[in-house]
Design a protein around this motif. Structure first.
Motif, PDB file in Angstrom:
ATOM      1  N   VAL A  69       0.819  -1.286   0.095  1.00 21.81           N
ATOM      2  CA  VAL A  69       0.161   0.118   0.113  1.00 21.81           C
ATOM      3  C   VAL A  69       0.771   1.251  -0.079  1.00 21.81           C
ATOM      4  CG1 VAL A  69      -1.771   1.212   1.144  1.00 21.81           C
ATOM      5  CG2 VAL A  69      -1.678  -1.371   1.132  1.00 21.81           C
ATOM      6  N   GLU A  70       0.821   2.104  -1.081  1.00 23.09           N
ATOM      7  CA  GLU A  70       1.392   3.180  -0.985  1.00 23.09           C
ATOM      8  C   GLU A  70       0.880   4.378  -0.524  1.00 23.09           C
ATOM      9  OE1 GLU A  70       2.355   4.148  -5.166  1.00 23.09           O
ATOM     10  OE2 GLU A  70       3.677   2.138  -5.366  1.00 23.09           O
ATOM     11  N   VAL A  71       1.215   5.131   0.580  1.00 26.73           N
ATOM     12  CA  VAL A  71       0.573   6.261   1.499  1.00 26.73           C
ATOM     13  C   VAL A  71       1.131   7.560   1.164  1.00 26.73           C
ATOM     14  CG1 VAL A  71       0.049   6.706   3.664  1.00 26.73           C
ATOM     15  CG2 VAL A  71       0.050   4.336   3.111  1.00 26.73           C
ATOM     16  N   GLU A  72       0.166   8.420   0.888  1.00 29.58           N
ATOM     17  CA  GLU A  72       0.878   9.697   0.899  1.00 29.58           C
ATOM     18  C   GLU A  72       0.150  10.815   1.216  1.00 29.58           C
ATOM     19  OE1 GLU A  72       1.318  10.814  -3.810  1.00 29.58           O
ATOM     20  OE2 GLU A  72       0.923   8.441  -4.069  1.00 29.58           O
ATOM     21  N   CYS A  73       0.382  12.301   1.428  1.00 32.68           N
ATOM     22  CA  CYS A  73      -0.310  13.220   1.978  1.00 32.68           C
ATOM     23  C   CYS A  73      -0.812  14.106   0.597  1.00 32.68           C
ATOM     24  CB  CYS A  73       0.570  14.069   2.936  1.00 32.68           C
ATOM     25  SG  CYS A  73      -0.304  15.652   3.567  1.00 32.68           S
ATOM     26  N   SER A  74      -1.972  14.388   0.543  1.00 33.01           N
ATOM     27  CA  SER A  74      -2.504  15.394  -0.844  1.00 33.01           C
ATOM     28  C   SER A  74      -1.909  16.790  -0.598  1.00 33.01           C
ATOM     29  CB  SER A  74      -3.886  15.098  -0.860  1.00 33.01           C
ATOM     30  OG  SER A  74      -4.479  15.675   0.295  1.00 33.01           O
ATOM     31  N   ILE A  75      -1.572  17.137   0.684  1.00 34.52           N
ATOM     32  CA  ILE A  75      -1.213  18.575   0.819  1.00 34.52           C
ATOM     33  C   ILE A  75       0.250  18.741   0.721  1.00 34.52           C
ATOM     34  CG2 ILE A  75      -1.207  20.383   2.501  1.00 34.52           C
ATOM     35  CD1 ILE A  75      -3.658  19.119   3.914  1.00 34.52           C
ATOM     36  N   HIS A  76       0.974  17.560   1.184  1.00 32.47           N
ATOM     37  CA  HIS A  76       2.640  17.599   0.896  1.00 32.47           C
ATOM     38  C   HIS A  76       3.138  16.572   0.092  1.00 32.47           C
ATOM     39  CE1 HIS A  76       1.281  19.530   4.918  1.00 32.47           C
ATOM     40  NE2 HIS A  76       1.937  20.500   4.398  1.00 32.47           N
ATOM     41  N   PRO A  77       3.047  16.588  -1.329  1.00 38.86           N
ATOM     42  CA  PRO A  77       3.204  15.693  -2.024  1.00 38.86           C
ATOM     43  C   PRO A  77       4.520  14.945  -1.813  1.00 38.86           C
ATOM     44  CG  PRO A  77       3.197  17.390  -3.259  1.00 38.86           C
ATOM     45  CD  PRO A  77       2.969  17.958  -1.791  1.00 38.86           C
ATOM     46  N   GLU A  78       5.617  15.598  -1.233  1.00 35.54           N
ATOM     47  CA  GLU A  78       6.702  14.951  -1.091  1.00 35.54           C
ATOM     48  C   GLU A  78       6.682  13.756   0.154  1.00 35.54           C
ATOM     49  OE1 GLU A  78       6.773  18.540   1.707  1.00 35.54           O
ATOM     50  OE2 GLU A  78       6.106  18.243  -0.287  1.00 35.54           O
ATOM     51  N   MET A  79       5.731  13.728   0.878  1.00 33.94           N
ATOM     52  CA  MET A  79       5.420  12.744   2.041  1.00 33.94           C
ATOM     53  C   MET A  79       4.863  11.652   1.419  1.00 33.94           C
ATOM     54  SD  MET A  79       3.482  14.978   4.983  1.00 33.94           S
ATOM     55  CE  MET A  79       3.200  13.507   5.853  1.00 33.94           C
ATOM     56  N   LYS A  80       5.759  10.610   1.396  1.00 28.66           N
ATOM     57  CA  LYS A  80       5.239   9.420   0.774  1.00 28.66           C
ATOM     58  C   LYS A  80       5.895   7.926   1.911  1.00 28.66           C
ATOM     59  CE  LYS A  80       5.101  10.744  -3.855  1.00 28.66           C
ATOM     60  NZ  LYS A  80       5.512  10.775  -5.302  1.00 28.66           N
ATOM     61  N   MET A  81       5.180   7.206   1.804  1.00 32.64           N
ATOM     62  CA  MET A  81       5.646   5.844   2.432  1.00 32.64           C
ATOM     63  C   MET A  81       5.058   4.618   1.909  1.00 32.64           C
ATOM     64  SD  MET A  81       3.380   5.670   6.271  1.00 32.64           S
ATOM     65  CE  MET A  81       4.032   4.006   6.495  1.00 32.64           C
ATOM     66  N   VAL A  82       5.474   3.579   2.284  1.00 33.86           N
ATOM     67  CA  VAL A  82       4.896   2.148   2.016  1.00 33.86           C
ATOM     68  C   VAL A  82       4.614   1.522   3.188  1.00 33.86           C
ATOM     69  CG1 VAL A  82       5.515  -0.066   0.451  1.00 33.86           C
ATOM     70  CG2 VAL A  82       6.142   2.191  -0.241  1.00 33.86           C
ATOM     71  N   VAL A  83       3.214   0.564   3.208  1.00 33.23           N
ATOM     72  CA  VAL A  83       3.008  -0.206   4.009  1.00 33.23           C
ATOM     73  C   VAL A  83       3.024  -1.643   3.534  1.00 33.23           C
ATOM     74  CG1 VAL A  83       1.120  -0.905   5.759  1.00 33.23           C
ATOM     75  CG2 VAL A  83       1.648   1.561   5.328  1.00 33.23           C
ATOM     76  N   GLU A  84       3.709  -2.597   3.933  1.00 33.30           N
ATOM     77  CA  GLU A  84       3.521  -3.936   3.418  1.00 33.30           C
ATOM     78  C   GLU A  84       2.842  -4.741   4.244  1.00 33.30           C
ATOM     79  OE1 GLU A  84       4.986  -5.326   0.850  1.00 33.30           O
ATOM     80  OE2 GLU A  84       6.169  -3.442   0.117  1.00 33.30           O
TER      81      GLU A  84
END
Length: 87
Positions: A69-84
């Motif tokens: 699962v790729e997770v992001e912040c719609s307000i701060h597009p540089e914020m990304k993480m992955v949940v396995e």
């Protein structure tokens, strides 16, 4: 009750870039920044949109299927993480 993993955001970043959980686990996304975040995922495994929320607030997501699962912040597009999510 399923286990909950707490996940913080501070300085426009997730506290880690990846997280491993099991099917049925919850992840609590806490906002430790003095501005709003809107955490979401468009992944096929788990699609969600937590809406905009302020500092000190937390919102939970239950992961009910295995996969990435790729997770992001719609307000701060540089914020990304992955949940396995494992079985």
């Amino acid at each position: 009750m399923p286990p909950t993993t707490r996940w913080c955001r501070k300085s426009k970043a997730f506290s880690q870039k990846s997280l491993k959980v099991k099917v049925g686990d919850n992840v609590s996304f806490r906002n430790d920044d003095p501005f709003h975040h809107n955490i979401f995922s468009l992944s096929d495994v788990k699609s969600f949109d937590l809406g905009s929320y302020a500092q000190g607030q937390s919102k939970k997501v239950a992961f009910d299927k295995p996969g990435t699962v790729e997770v992001e912040c719609s307000i701060h597009p540089e914020m990304k993480m992955v949940v396995e999510v494992a079985k």
